[in-house]
Motif scaffolding. Sequence first.
Motif, PDB file in Angstrom:
ATOM      1  N   ALA A 181      32.485  80.937  35.343  1.00 43.99           N
ATOM      2  CA  ALA A 181      32.202  79.584  35.836  1.00 43.99           C
ATOM      3  C   ALA A 181      32.483  78.599  34.711  1.00 43.99           C
ATOM      4  N   VAL A 182      32.499  77.315  35.057  1.00 42.99           N
ATOM      5  CA  VAL A 182      32.743  76.258  34.085  1.00 42.99           C
ATOM      6  C   VAL A 182      31.419  75.627  33.669  1.00 42.99           C
ATOM      7  N   VAL A 183      31.284  75.327  32.387  1.00 38.97           N
ATOM      8  CA  VAL A 183      30.155  74.554  31.883  1.00 38.97           C
ATOM      9  C   VAL A 183      30.700  73.218  31.375  1.00 38.97           C
ATOM     10  N   VAL A 184      30.174  72.122  31.904  1.00 40.56           N
ATOM     11  CA  VAL A 184      30.574  70.784  31.464  1.00 40.56           C
ATOM     12  C   VAL A 184      29.522  70.270  30.486  1.00 40.56           C
ATOM     13  N   HIS A 185      29.966  69.813  29.324  1.00 39.52           N
ATOM     14  CA  HIS A 185      29.072  69.390  28.250  1.00 39.52           C
ATOM     15  C   HIS A 185      29.056  67.867  28.108  1.00 39.52           C
ATOM     16  N   ASN A 186      27.914  67.371  27.598  1.00 39.07           N
ATOM     17  CA  ASN A 186      27.784  65.945  27.219  1.00 39.07           C
ATOM     18  C   ASN A 186      28.139  65.006  28.367  1.00 39.07           C
ATOM     19  N   LEU A 187      27.716  65.361  29.557  1.00 40.11           N
ATOM     20  CA  LEU A 187      28.017  64.547  30.727  1.00 40.11           C
ATOM     21  C   LEU A 187      26.850  63.604  31.010  1.00 40.11           C
ATOM     22  N   GLY A 188      27.074  62.323  30.833  1.00 47.34           N
ATOM     23  CA  GLY A 188      26.022  61.335  31.038  1.00 47.34           C
ATOM     24  C   GLY A 188      25.207  61.060  29.797  1.00 47.34           C
ATOM     25  N   ALA A 189      25.032  62.063  28.959  1.00 47.37           N
ATOM     26  CA  ALA A 189      24.283  61.915  27.710  1.00 47.37           C
ATOM     27  C   ALA A 189      24.661  63.075  26.788  1.00 47.37           C
ATOM     28  N   GLY A 191      24.570  66.271  24.813  1.00 52.16           N
ATOM     29  CA  GLY A 191      23.795  67.499  24.943  1.00 52.16           C
ATOM     30  C   GLY A 191      23.486  67.888  26.383  1.00 52.16           C
ATOM     31  N   ARG A 192      23.749  67.024  27.342  1.00 49.60           N
ATOM     32  CA  ARG A 192      23.449  67.354  28.742  1.00 49.60           C
ATOM     33  C   ARG A 192      24.576  68.219  29.307  1.00 49.60           C
ATOM     34  N   ARG A 193      24.187  69.341  29.891  1.00 49.65           N
ATOM     35  CA  ARG A 193      25.167  70.303  30.368  1.00 49.65           C
ATOM     36  C   ARG A 193      25.000  70.553  31.874  1.00 49.65           C
ATOM     37  N   TYR A 194      26.117  70.888  32.519  1.00 48.51           N
ATOM     38  CA  TYR A 194      26.120  71.189  33.949  1.00 48.51           C
ATOM     39  C   TYR A 194      26.910  72.473  34.190  1.00 48.51           C
ATOM     40  N   LEU A 195      26.408  73.294  35.098  1.00 48.13           N
ATOM     41  CA  LEU A 195      27.102  74.516  35.512  1.00 48.13           C
ATOM     42  C   LEU A 195      27.917  74.210  36.760  1.00 48.13           C
ATOM     43  N   VAL A 196      29.194  74.597  36.738  1.00 43.98           N
ATOM     44  CA  VAL A 196      30.095  74.335  37.856  1.00 43.98           C
ATOM     45  C   VAL A 196      30.617  75.669  38.378  1.00 43.98           C
ATOM     46  N   GLU A 197      30.141  76.066  39.551  1.00 42.78           N
ATOM     47  CA  GLU A 197      30.579  77.303  40.199  1.00 42.78           C
ATOM     48  C   GLU A 197      31.764  76.978  41.102  1.00 42.78           C
ATOM     49  N   CYS A 198      32.960  77.445  40.710  1.00 39.16           N
ATOM     50  CA  CYS A 198      34.199  77.070  41.405  1.00 39.16           C
ATOM     51  C   CYS A 198      34.530  77.976  42.580  1.00 39.16           C
ATOM     52  N   ASN A 199      33.931  79.148  42.634  1.00 36.73           N
ATOM     53  CA  ASN A 199      34.252  80.123  43.670  1.00 36.73           C
ATOM     54  C   ASN A 199      33.825  79.600  45.038  1.00 36.73           C
ATOM     55  N   PRO A 200      34.744  79.477  46.017  1.00 38.06           N
ATOM     56  CA  PRO A 200      34.369  78.966  47.339  1.00 38.06           C
ATOM     57  C   PRO A 200      33.438  79.886  48.101  1.00 38.06           C
ATOM     58  N   PHE A 201      33.315  81.131  47.663  1.00 34.22           N
ATOM     59  CA  PHE A 201      32.398  82.068  48.310  1.00 34.22           C
ATOM     60  C   PHE A 201      30.943  81.648  48.113  1.00 34.22           C
ATOM     61  N   VAL A 208      25.471  71.764  38.708  1.00 36.60           N
ATOM     62  CA  VAL A 208      24.028  72.016  38.573  1.00 36.60           C
ATOM     63  C   VAL A 208      23.579  71.666  37.160  1.00 36.60           C
ATOM     64  N   PRO A 209      22.671  70.697  36.996  1.00 39.05           N
ATOM     65  CA  PRO A 209      22.177  70.361  35.655  1.00 39.05           C
ATOM     66  C   PRO A 209      21.407  71.527  35.053  1.00 39.05           C
ATOM     67  N   LEU A 210      21.641  71.781  33.777  1.00 38.71           N
ATOM     68  CA  LEU A 210      21.018  72.920  33.110  1.00 38.71           C
ATOM     69  C   LEU A 210      19.841  72.517  32.235  1.00 38.71           C
ATOM     70  N   ASP A 211      19.270  71.338  32.491  1.00 36.73           N
ATOM     71  CA  ASP A 211      18.151  70.877  31.669  1.00 36.73           C
ATOM     72  C   ASP A 211      16.791  71.186  32.295  1.00 36.73           C
ATOM     73  N   PHE A 212      16.765  72.056  33.322  1.00 37.48           N
ATOM     74  CA  PHE A 212      15.473  72.430  33.902  1.00 37.48           C
ATOM     75  C   PHE A 212      14.760  73.418  32.980  1.00 37.48           C
ATOM     76  N   ASP A 213      13.429  73.503  33.131  1.00 32.91           N
ATOM     77  CA  ASP A 213      12.639  74.397  32.279  1.00 32.91           C
ATOM     78  C   ASP A 213      12.658  75.831  32.800  1.00 32.91           C
ATOM     79  N   GLU A 214      11.879  76.084  33.830  1.00 37.31           N
ATOM     80  CA  GLU A 214      11.775  77.448  34.369  1.00 37.31           C
ATOM     81  C   GLU A 214      12.769  77.689  35.493  1.00 37.31           C
ATOM     82  N   HIS A 215      12.922  76.703  36.359  1.00 36.35           N
ATOM     83  CA  HIS A 215      13.815  76.873  37.501  1.00 36.35           C
ATOM     84  C   HIS A 215      14.329  75.518  37.964  1.00 36.35           C
ATOM     85  N   SER A 216      15.423  75.544  38.704  1.00 32.85           N
ATOM     86  CA  SER A 216      15.993  74.317  39.256  1.00 32.85           C
ATOM     87  C   SER A 216      15.311  73.987  40.581  1.00 32.85           C
TER      88      SER A 216
END
Length: 370
Positions: A181-189, A191-201, A208-216
């Motif tokens: 999958a792709v991880v996008v860095h420094n988006l909006g601020a 150190g802020r990271r997002y997970l990008v799942e490209c698979n259409p399945f 998906v923002p990765l700044d959550f603590d225990e779960h999204s």
Amino acid sequence: MSMFHRISRLVRGQCSSGRYIYSRSCDGLSSQIVCLANSEQRGTNLATRCTNKRQISTSVNEFPLSREEAVTFVTDTLEIPNFRDLIKQDELALLNMLLKRLKYTIPLTTVTILSQCNDQYKNNEMLFLEQCKEDMLSTRSGQCYWITSFFNALLNHLQYDTTVCGAGDKCYTGVFNIHSAVVVHNLGARGRRYLVECNPFHPVFRAVPLDFDEHSDSFTGSGKKWKYFRSGDGLIKYCNLIESGKKKTFQLTEIVEHGGKQWEVFMDYRTRRNIPLSNFTESCFLMMTTPLGNMYQKNLRIQGFSRAIGEWVTIMNEKVEIKDGNGVVLESVIVSSANELIDLWTAYFPQYPDALIETCLKNRDINRLK
């Protein structure tokens, strides 16, 4: 008259504990079996485990997608001609639009693997990468590594700061980096990271923002409820809620207990580990010549959105299934001949010529369709 026969007439005018890698060369004369259940090998990288037949070059470090090709794909294929204005207004909104358009355009398929002699690529990574690019630009696509590496390169040309991370699939316990999958860095601020799942399945149509603590937060896709859970440094678990009274989908998958509910783990993303392009080429080569569980060389498969009928279509060998956006099965049929399969395939996904599917059927190592 069913949707299958309507579209066909429109076009033609008629109606375990062990896991193994099986390798068969394109001439069908040599084979190799590698057991993946050995405890000494568990948890290792797929691409470093099975490289005895090929030495990977480290000279190729960029996916061969030009900026002009990326712009043309975004403008014409994804139909976002004003992307330059959109990225200035809201980078995240454009990212989500790109991802959704990609998933509604690019299917997941084994056609690339079954349609040609793949041994030609084992000593020429650039030739393989050029073919991957052509597969993507033509929207004929391939497996997850094709889609992820292409989308990562495309986002780079649009000035997104990205890396590719590896993931472990639900069906292959202990085998890392079988998915990506792709991880996008420094988006909006910073150190802020997002997970990008490209698979259409996978029914995730937003970064998906990765700044959550225990779960999204939970979200719904294909009629199911999903959530991401954090587990250790950089490890993100992509989970599906097990509804009350139902069993998990796969016997070997892990269960996460949360809030009195059970969540089945479908994927483990290692979001802080960057996968180099050499890993991509090696993993793809292994898919094509040593496919896990015979899945890739022995099954003609496609999963994706069909613009011809406006629904999601899955074809696995002779089984054809249509679902709506909520995962509800609208129709399901077992085709009785190769000609019927080709008719339906090329009707739902017209980017594939008849001859290409015919070649796949000939190369496939099963003979249920006559």
